[in-house]
Design a protein around this motif. Structure first.
Motif: not given
Lengths: 102, 277
Positions: B78-99
């Motif tokens: 949530r940002t209110s300065d200079p204007a109010r903006v709400d932003q929701v970020d999404f991430r989808h991650e696959f993690e692999f153990g290699v060694t």
């Protein structure tokens, strides 16, 4: 920023004596290990796996935090999550039992 | 200014109207999201890649070889300065153990929903590849060290991110430190350039084998056009909590801005849900 870096450095470098590291493999442990048909290399491998795989999810418990009869069940529960092969599972268990018997 | 994880945040505001997608694309994104969510719930047998104790800070240990883990990230700003903006970020991650010492991750999609007084909508930001190599162990060595490299590519963003990760475990206490250098090219023709130097410090105390709680602190220096003329300095601080059980974990951090930088979020809430596949 310099203060923050310094603060972080002091916190992270810390003191090795307070790191709660599990005991290194000793000849005493080897004797315990030999009784369980585990050699020195396996004990070393068990310690290496113990200190690396277990901390992927939680901090490392002291080897004395559970009884010798509790450890096999605990390791069986965790072996799948830590992707331990049967020989690796046995090595970890052998190290823990040998370390706590010291 | 945070261009790191989940950060399409700043991009739309810098390129107005350029990233809002038509309704059909929004539906496609939702379908993809639910598919990914479904896939994350289906597995019965799984190998866990490891639980996170922090959400804005990386830890030195890498995933067990052969492990695969899916992580879903959610970040509300949530940002209110200079204007109010709400932003929701999404991430989808696959993690692999290699060694034993090397892991690789793929960010399948980073996307976001933003809302202000005039506009709202979904936007795809980018996809990325992340590599981590572990040098030393935080329990038995004086300090645990890892190196991190990330390459992020989107239709209006290209980013390189290098990270130095340090960690020390003192029994149930984990202390972690990250130093990050980011280079971002964004906007039409990737003409806008931004650099950022970030330091992050975190502490997490294990209350029980399943529950940890602690604190995270972020310090950022932003270099628009690789210059320090604006002297942008941001400091965020807040608590974190992590719960793990079986082959899944959830970790959340709430950060408040301790500085008063215009255009930066006053508040950030990030949650990561991870499950072994």
């Amino acid at each position: 920023m310099k203060k923050l870096t310094l603060f972080a450095g002091c916190l992270l470098i810390g003191c090795e004596s307070t790191s709660h590291a599990p005991p290194p493999v000793t000849s005493q442990m080897t004797k315990v290990g030999t009784k369980q048909h585990v050699d020195l290399a396996a004990l070393r491998d068990g310690r290496r796996l113990f200190v690396s795989r277990c901390i992927e999810c939680h901090t490392l418990p002291a080897v004395t935090s559970h009884t010798a009869s509790e450890w096999p069940r605990l390791i069986d529960e965790m072996a799948g999550r830590a992707n331990l092969k049967p020989t690796e599972r046995n090595a970890v268990l052998a190290y823990i039992l040998a370390a706590r018997a010291q | 200014m945070t261009f790191t994880v989940g950060d399409a945040v700043s991009v739309p505001s810098k390129t107005p109207g350029s990233q809002r997608l038509p309704l059909q694309y929004s539906r496609a994104i939702w379908k993809s999201f639910f598919l990914v969510l479904l896939l994350s719930i289906l597995p019965v047998f799984s190998i866990f890649g490891g639980a996170r104790h922090f959400t804005f800070i990386y830890e030195a240990p890498t995933s067990a070889p052969g492990s695969i883990e899916m992580e879903n990230w959610f970040t509300w700003r949530r940002t209110s300065d200079p204007a109010r903006v709400d932003q929701v970020d999404f991430r989808h991650e696959f993690e692999f153990g290699v060694t034993d010492k090397f892991q690789a991750s793929v960010y399948v999609a980073d996307w976001n929903y933003a809302s202000d007084r005039e506009n709202s909508g979904f936007a795809y930001s980018d996809s990325a590849v992340e590599l981590i190599y572990n040098f030393t162990n935080p329990v038995v060595d004086p300090i645990g060290l890892s190196a991190y490299e990330e390459i992020r590519i989107g239709d209006r963003i290209f980013e390189l991110e290098s990270k130095f990760i340090a960690q020390k475990n003192f029994g149930p206490l984990i202390l972690a430190y990250n130093a990050t250098l980011e280079a971002v090219w964004q906007g039409h023709g990737l003409e806008e350039r931004v650099g950022e130097l970030q330091q992050a410090l975190g502490a997490s105390y294990e209350i029980s084998p399943r529950l940890s709680a602690g604190l995270e602190l972020l310090h950022e220096i932003v270099f628009p056009d690789w210059r320090d003329e604006q002297h942008i300095r941001n400091l965020f601080v807040g608590p974190n909590v992590s719960y793990r059980r079986g082959n899944w974990f959830v970790t959340a951090t709430a950060l408040a801005q301790a500085t008063s930088t215009e255009g930066e979020p006053d508040f950030q809430l990030r949650a990561i849900f991870g499950i072994g596949l």
